[in-house]
Design an enzyme around this catalytic site. Structure first.
Site, PDB file in Angstrom:
ATOM      1  N   GLY A  70      -2.083   6.278  -7.646  1.00  0.00           N
ATOM      2  CA  GLY A  70      -2.991   7.372  -7.328  1.00  0.00           C
ATOM      3  C   GLY A  70      -4.425   6.985  -7.585  1.00  0.00           C
ATOM      4  N   SER A 118      -0.883  15.944 -13.453  1.00  0.00           N
ATOM      5  CA  SER A 118      -2.048  15.888 -14.334  1.00  0.00           C
ATOM      6  C   SER A 118      -2.379  17.276 -14.855  1.00  0.00           C
ATOM      7  CB  SER A 118      -3.258  15.324 -13.581  1.00  0.00           C
ATOM      8  OG  SER A 118      -4.444  15.473 -14.329  1.00  0.00           O
ATOM      9  N   ASP A 125       0.844  -1.192   0.000  1.00  0.00           N
ATOM     10  CA  ASP A 125       0.000   0.000   0.000  1.00  0.00           C
ATOM     11  C   ASP A 125       0.881   1.244   0.000  1.00  0.00           C
ATOM     12  OD1 ASP A 125      -1.801   2.076   0.567  1.00  0.00           O
ATOM     13  OD2 ASP A 125      -3.047   0.783   1.819  1.00  0.00           O
ATOM     14  N   TYR A 158      -8.848  16.019  -6.948  1.00  0.00           N
ATOM     15  CA  TYR A 158      -7.751  15.344  -7.652  1.00  0.00           C
ATOM     16  C   TYR A 158      -6.728  16.359  -8.149  1.00  0.00           C
ATOM     17  CZ  TYR A 158      -5.534  12.647 -11.446  1.00  0.00           C
ATOM     18  OH  TYR A 158      -4.645  12.035 -12.295  1.00  0.00           O
TER      19      TYR A 158
END
Length: 317
Positions: free
Chosen positions: A81, A122, A57, A147
């Site tokens: 993610g 991103s 994890d 996000y």
């Protein structure tokens, strides 16, 4: 001599293509992922014998440190993610995985003396933008999703790790990545449409407008190039493929299928449709750029081959 890469989240879409590319050129890929489901890797690789798997994890600080230490990796590519819908539904879980998980990777690298990291940011860091033209890295970021906020935080933390500890890093900002294994999130709809067309099913892409569309093999190649030649400092770079309308994508898929199976409609993605990748191409001059028609055709051909072999997973359709 081969090089060992430690890749978090490598059971996902981009990660699977990175593992494929590294293995094909003779390097060692060490996969760290909470999932032991290797179906995405198996979809694009005939042999996984050369891949080393560590299940763990990303939010477990000790597990990340132990895995990275035991891997013997010289280079780190961090992709683990949670996507936009999950971060919206559970912001606390999103923050733990996307922000605390990224800090765990940087901390482990610091403790082990690893001096460079490439990680997935991103285009969601931008949020809405009314300006015309492609956005470069100087444009103000005002993310409109948890996000995007989490990814922006990672970029800031990477900069601090360079200032405090001299860890070089590159954060890459993809937008709409497509190709085999892209099966989660709103921007996976065009890839799902390709798969649906191959099996003869109707599919509705849930957004309209235009988006920056990038073939997953190109995205993977960019991550690897940045890991191989990480520039000094803490950098963030936009990725750009081809800015196209969803109408054009749907039309081309239907042409390849010789049937009108794919429709589209809905609000545009709340992220600018065109990214300017001049900055990264000044540093990485040999990055691939697959034309839309070529990438879509190759993706549908791969789906057809998996279908014919009885190995095409359609559970997400």
């Amino acid at each position: 001599m081969s090089t060992t890469y430690f890749i978090t989240g490598a059971q996902g879409c981009i990660g699977s293509w990175i593992v494929k590319a590294l293995t094909e050129r003779g390097d060692q890929a060490v996969v760290f992922d909470r999932s032991d489901d290797s179906r995405r890797l198996s979809a694009i690789m005939d042999d996984l014998a050369g891949v080393r798997f560590i299940t763990g994890d990303i939010t477990d600080t000790d597990a990340v440190l132990s895995a990275l230490s035991g891997s013997g990796a010289e280079r780190v590519i961090h992709l683990a993610g949670l996507q936009v819908p999950t971060c919206k539904a559970d912001p606390l879980a999103g923050a733990l995985v996307n922000v605390a998980g990224t800090l765990n990777v940087f901390e482990a690298a610091r403790k082990l003396g690893i001096k460079s990291i490439v990680y997935a940011s991103s285009a969601a860091v931008y949020g809405f933008n009314d300006g015309d033209g492609a956005l470069d890295e100087t444009v103000h970021c005002e993310p409109t999703t948890h996000y995007g906020v989490f990814k922006r935080a990672n970029e800031g933390n990477a900069r601090v790790y360079f200032l405090d500890h001299g860890i070089d890093s590159v954060g890459l900002r993809p937008l709409t990545v497509y190709g085999v294994n892209r099966d989660t999130g709103l921007t996976s709809d065009p890839t799902k449409a390709m798969k649906s067309a191959v099996v003869g099913r109707p599919f509705h892409i849930r957004f309209a407008g235009a988006t920056d569309f990038q073939y997953v093999a190109d995205t993977a190649a960019t991550f690897i190039s940045c890991a191989d030649k990480t520039p000094e400092g803490a950098h963030v770079f936009n990725l750009h493929g081809e800015t196209v309308t969803v109408e054009r994508i749907a039309r081309f898929i239907n042409e390849q299928a010789n049937r009108d199976l794919i429709t589209f409609g809905g609000p545009p993605i709340p992220i600018p449709a065109a990214m300017d990748d001049t900055a990264i191409r000044k540093i990485m001059s040999e990055l691939p750029s697959t034309p839309l028609e070529v990438g879509v055709r190759e993706t549908m051909q791969k789906f057809a081959a998996l279908r014919d072999a009885g190995r095409l997973d359609t559970s997400e359709l």
